[in-house]
Design a protein around this motif. Sequence first.
Motif, PDB file in Angstrom:
ATOM      1  N   VAL A  72       0.860  -1.180   0.000  1.00  9.65           N
ATOM      2  CA  VAL A  72       0.000   0.000   0.000  1.00  9.65           C
ATOM      3  C   VAL A  72       0.899   1.233   0.000  1.00  9.65           C
ATOM      4  O   VAL A  72       1.758   1.379   0.889  1.00  9.65           O
ATOM      5  N   SER A  73       0.694   2.103  -0.994  1.00  8.51           N
ATOM      6  CA  SER A  73       1.563   3.265  -1.167  1.00  8.51           C
ATOM      7  C   SER A  73       0.754   4.551  -1.147  1.00  8.51           C
ATOM      8  O   SER A  73      -0.395   4.590  -1.576  1.00  8.51           O
ATOM      9  N   ASP A  74       1.403   5.602  -0.663  1.00 10.66           N
ATOM     10  CA  ASP A  74       0.826   6.935  -0.755  1.00 10.66           C
ATOM     11  C   ASP A  74       1.928   7.877  -1.202  1.00 10.66           C
ATOM     12  O   ASP A  74       3.087   7.740  -0.797  1.00 10.66           O
ATOM     13  N   TRP A  75       1.550   8.835  -2.052  1.00 13.69           N
ATOM     14  CA  TRP A  75       2.516   9.808  -2.567  1.00 13.69           C
ATOM     15  C   TRP A  75       2.311  11.123  -1.848  1.00 13.69           C
ATOM     16  O   TRP A  75       1.197  11.634  -1.763  1.00 13.69           O
ATOM     17  N   LYS A  76       3.398  11.684  -1.355  1.00  5.55           N
ATOM     18  CA  LYS A  76       3.337  12.951  -0.636  1.00  5.55           C
ATOM     19  C   LYS A  76       4.205  13.994  -1.326  1.00  5.55           C
ATOM     20  O   LYS A  76       5.292  13.681  -1.807  1.00  5.55           O
ATOM     21  N   THR A  77       3.721  15.220  -1.393  1.00  4.37           N
ATOM     22  CA  THR A  77       4.542  16.348  -1.805  1.00  4.37           C
ATOM     23  C   THR A  77       4.887  17.117  -0.541  1.00  4.37           C
ATOM     24  O   THR A  77       3.989  17.609   0.153  1.00  4.37           O
ATOM     25  N   THR A  78       6.159  17.193  -0.217  1.00  2.00           N
ATOM     26  CA  THR A  78       6.535  17.768   1.070  1.00  2.00           C
ATOM     27  C   THR A  78       7.833  18.550   0.941  1.00  2.00           C
ATOM     28  O   THR A  78       8.507  18.508  -0.090  1.00  2.00           O
ATOM     29  N   GLY A  79       8.161  19.270   1.995  1.00  3.87           N
ATOM     30  CA  GLY A  79       9.332  20.128   1.973  1.00  3.87           C
ATOM     31  C   GLY A  79      10.619  19.382   2.278  1.00  3.87           C
ATOM     32  O   GLY A  79      10.623  18.306   2.890  1.00  3.87           O
ATOM     33  N   ALA A  80      11.728  19.973   1.853  1.00  5.72           N
ATOM     34  CA  ALA A  80      13.037  19.359   2.065  1.00  5.72           C
ATOM     35  C   ALA A  80      13.338  19.189   3.558  1.00  5.72           C
ATOM     36  O   ALA A  80      13.975  18.215   3.959  1.00  5.72           O
ATOM     37  N   TYR A  81      12.851  20.121   4.377  1.00  3.46           N
ATOM     38  CA  TYR A  81      13.121  20.038   5.816  1.00  3.46           C
ATOM     39  C   TYR A  81      12.520  18.757   6.410  1.00  3.46           C
ATOM     40  O   TYR A  81      13.185  18.044   7.173  1.00  3.46           O
ATOM     41  N   LYS A  82      11.267  18.451   6.023  1.00  4.66           N
ATOM     42  CA  LYS A  82      10.642  17.242   6.554  1.00  4.66           C
ATOM     43  C   LYS A  82      11.313  15.996   6.006  1.00  4.66           C
ATOM     44  O   LYS A  82      11.472  15.003   6.722  1.00  4.66           O
ATOM     45  N   VAL A  83      11.716  16.033   4.747  1.00  4.44           N
ATOM     46  CA  VAL A  83      12.408  14.878   4.170  1.00  4.44           C
ATOM     47  C   VAL A  83      13.743  14.656   4.878  1.00  4.44           C
ATOM     48  O   VAL A  83      14.123  13.511   5.165  1.00  4.44           O
ATOM     49  N   LYS A  84      14.447  15.743   5.170  1.00  2.00           N
ATOM     50  CA  LYS A  84      15.709  15.609   5.899  1.00  2.00           C
ATOM     51  C   LYS A  84      15.488  14.931   7.249  1.00  2.00           C
ATOM     52  O   LYS A  84      16.243  14.028   7.641  1.00  2.00           O
ATOM     53  N   LYS A  85      14.436  15.341   7.959  1.00  3.51           N
ATOM     54  CA  LYS A  85      14.129  14.724   9.244  1.00  3.51           C
ATOM     55  C   LYS A  85      13.721  13.270   9.071  1.00  3.51           C
ATOM     56  O   LYS A  85      14.051  12.405   9.884  1.00  3.51           O
ATOM     57  N   ALA A  86      12.981  12.982   7.983  1.00  5.32           N
ATOM     58  CA  ALA A  86      12.551  11.613   7.729  1.00  5.32           C
ATOM     59  C   ALA A  86      13.746  10.708   7.435  1.00  5.32           C
ATOM     60  O   ALA A  86      13.775   9.543   7.866  1.00  5.32           O
ATOM     61  N   LEU A  87      14.728  11.217   6.725  1.00  7.77           N
ATOM     62  CA  LEU A  87      15.920  10.424   6.426  1.00  7.77           C
ATOM     63  C   LEU A  87      16.663  10.067   7.712  1.00  7.77           C
ATOM     64  O   LEU A  87      17.131   8.935   7.888  1.00  7.77           O
ATOM     65  N   ALA A  88      16.746  11.033   8.624  1.00  4.15           N
ATOM     66  CA  ALA A  88      17.405  10.770   9.908  1.00  4.15           C
ATOM     67  C   ALA A  88      16.597   9.759  10.722  1.00  4.15           C
ATOM     68  O   ALA A  88      17.165   8.842  11.335  1.00  4.15           O
ATOM     69  N   ALA A  89      15.282   9.913  10.715  1.00  3.41           N
ATOM     70  CA  ALA A  89      14.421   8.990  11.462  1.00  3.41           C
ATOM     71  C   ALA A  89      14.453   7.595  10.850  1.00  3.41           C
ATOM     72  O   ALA A  89      14.364   6.593  11.569  1.00  3.41           O
ATOM     73  N   LEU A  90      14.578   7.517   9.531  1.00  4.40           N
ATOM     74  CA  LEU A  90      14.654   6.224   8.857  1.00  4.40           C
ATOM     75  C   LEU A  90      15.900   5.464   9.290  1.00  4.40           C
ATOM     76  O   LEU A  90      15.844   4.264   9.574  1.00  4.40           O
ATOM     77  N   GLU A  91      17.001   6.176   9.357  1.00  5.24           N
ATOM     78  CA  GLU A  91      18.249   5.533   9.795  1.00  5.24           C
ATOM     79  C   GLU A  91      18.146   5.106  11.255  1.00  5.24           C
ATOM     80  O   GLU A  91      18.549   3.994  11.627  1.00  5.24           O
ATOM     81  N   LYS A  92      17.589   5.980  12.076  1.00  5.18           N
ATOM     82  CA  LYS A  92      17.437   5.662  13.491  1.00  5.18           C
ATOM     83  C   LYS A  92      16.475   4.501  13.701  1.00  5.18           C
ATOM     84  O   LYS A  92      16.634   3.701  14.636  1.00  5.18           O
ATOM     85  N   GLY A  93      15.461   4.396  12.819  1.00  2.00           N
ATOM     86  CA  GLY A  93      14.453   3.341  12.956  1.00  2.00           C
ATOM     87  C   GLY A  93      14.804   2.039  12.281  1.00  2.00           C
ATOM     88  O   GLY A  93      13.944   1.165  12.135  1.00  2.00           O
ATOM     89  N   GLY A  94      16.060   1.903  11.840  1.00  3.41           N
ATOM     90  CA  GLY A  94      16.469   0.649  11.240  1.00  3.41           C
ATOM     91  C   GLY A  94      15.823   0.372   9.896  1.00  3.41           C
ATOM     92  O   GLY A  94      15.517  -0.781   9.569  1.00  3.41           O
ATOM     93  N   GLY A  95      15.621   1.428   9.102  1.00  2.00           N
ATOM     94  CA  GLY A  95      15.053   1.253   7.773  1.00  2.00           C
ATOM     95  C   GLY A  95      13.557   1.431   7.704  1.00  2.00           C
ATOM     96  O   GLY A  95      12.961   1.236   6.640  1.00  2.00           O
ATOM     97  N   LEU A  96      12.921   1.826   8.825  1.00  2.51           N
ATOM     98  CA  LEU A  96      11.482   2.091   8.861  1.00  2.51           C
ATOM     99  C   LEU A  96      11.227   3.437   9.531  1.00  2.51           C
ATOM    100  O   LEU A  96      11.909   3.786  10.503  1.00  2.51           O
TER     101      LEU A  96
END
Length: 274
Positions: free
Chosen positions: A122-146
Motif C-alpha cells: 500500500v503506497s501513498d505519494w506525498k509532496t513535502t518540503g526538504a526540511y521534513k524529508v531531511k528529518k525523515a531520512l534521519a528517522a529512517l536511519e534511526k528506525g532501522g530502515g522504517l
Amino acid sequence: MPRVGFICPDGEKIGEKECLAQCRMAERCVPRPILAAMAGSEAGRPVGQITATMLLQPATQMALKMQREYYEAPDSLTYAFRGTSKHEVLDKHSGPDALSEERLTIIGTVTGKPDQYEDEIVSDWKTTGAYKVKKALAALEKGGGLLRCPMQDGQVDFGEDFADWVVQLNAYRYAYLQAGFPVKGIEVWALVRDFNWMSKKQGVVKQWYHFPLEVIDEDLLLATLDARLGSLKRTLLVVEEFGFGEPCPKEETWGGRRCQGYCPVREYCPKPWA
C-alpha cells in the motif's frame, strides 16, 4: 462545508463562481483553468463524509472547515493542486493488477482512498518540503530502515513528525485487509517540492525519496482512530452550538506556525496560538 471562495492578492475575498466569471483585479493571479480545478477540488466529497486524512487534522480546525464558510488564497492551494496530478498518472500508468484511488471503508463511516495497492504494498505519494524529508531520512536511519510511529505515554504523539504518515498508511493497510487483500508492506513516496541547491546542501540530493513505514499494533490503530473520531464528533457539536471550539492542541499547531500561515479557518478560532 467546503471552501466557498478565494482570497485575492490584495486580501479581499471573492466567491468561487464570481472569481471564475470575472476577475475583480487588473489581471488574474492564477490561470482560470487552474482556479476552476482548485474550486472543484472539494466538490466530489459527499457532505458529512469523514476520511482518515480528516481525522489526522486537529479536531477544531477540521470541525470549523466542515461547518463554517472559509476562503483560501490560490497560492496556498498550489502545492495541493500539484499533488492531484498524481491521480492521472496512477489512472493511466499503474500496472494491470494494481488498484489506484479506491475508496475503502476503514471503521464505521470513516473512509480512505489510498493512492495505490500493487504487489501487496500500500503506497501513498506525498509532496513535502526538504526540511521534513531531511528529518525523515534521519528517522529512517534511526528506525532501522522504517519510519516508526512516535509515542508518548502509550499513545500516538501527533505533535511529532510522521505520526500522520504512519497512522494514515496503517489505516489503509487495515482497510485492505478487511476487504480481503493481503498486505506485506506500507510505504510513502515523498516528492521534494523545494528541491534546489539549498536542499542539496542540507543532504536532500534527490527529488523523490522512498520511506517504508512501521506496521503498528491493530489495537493501537483502532483505539487511535476511534479517539480521533470521537474528538471530531464532539467538537462538531460544540462548533454547531457555539460557533467555535477549543484551540487546537499546541503540539499539533507546529509551535503556532500552523495557526499563523497554514490554517484557513483561523479567523474563527477563539484563541489561536501565537
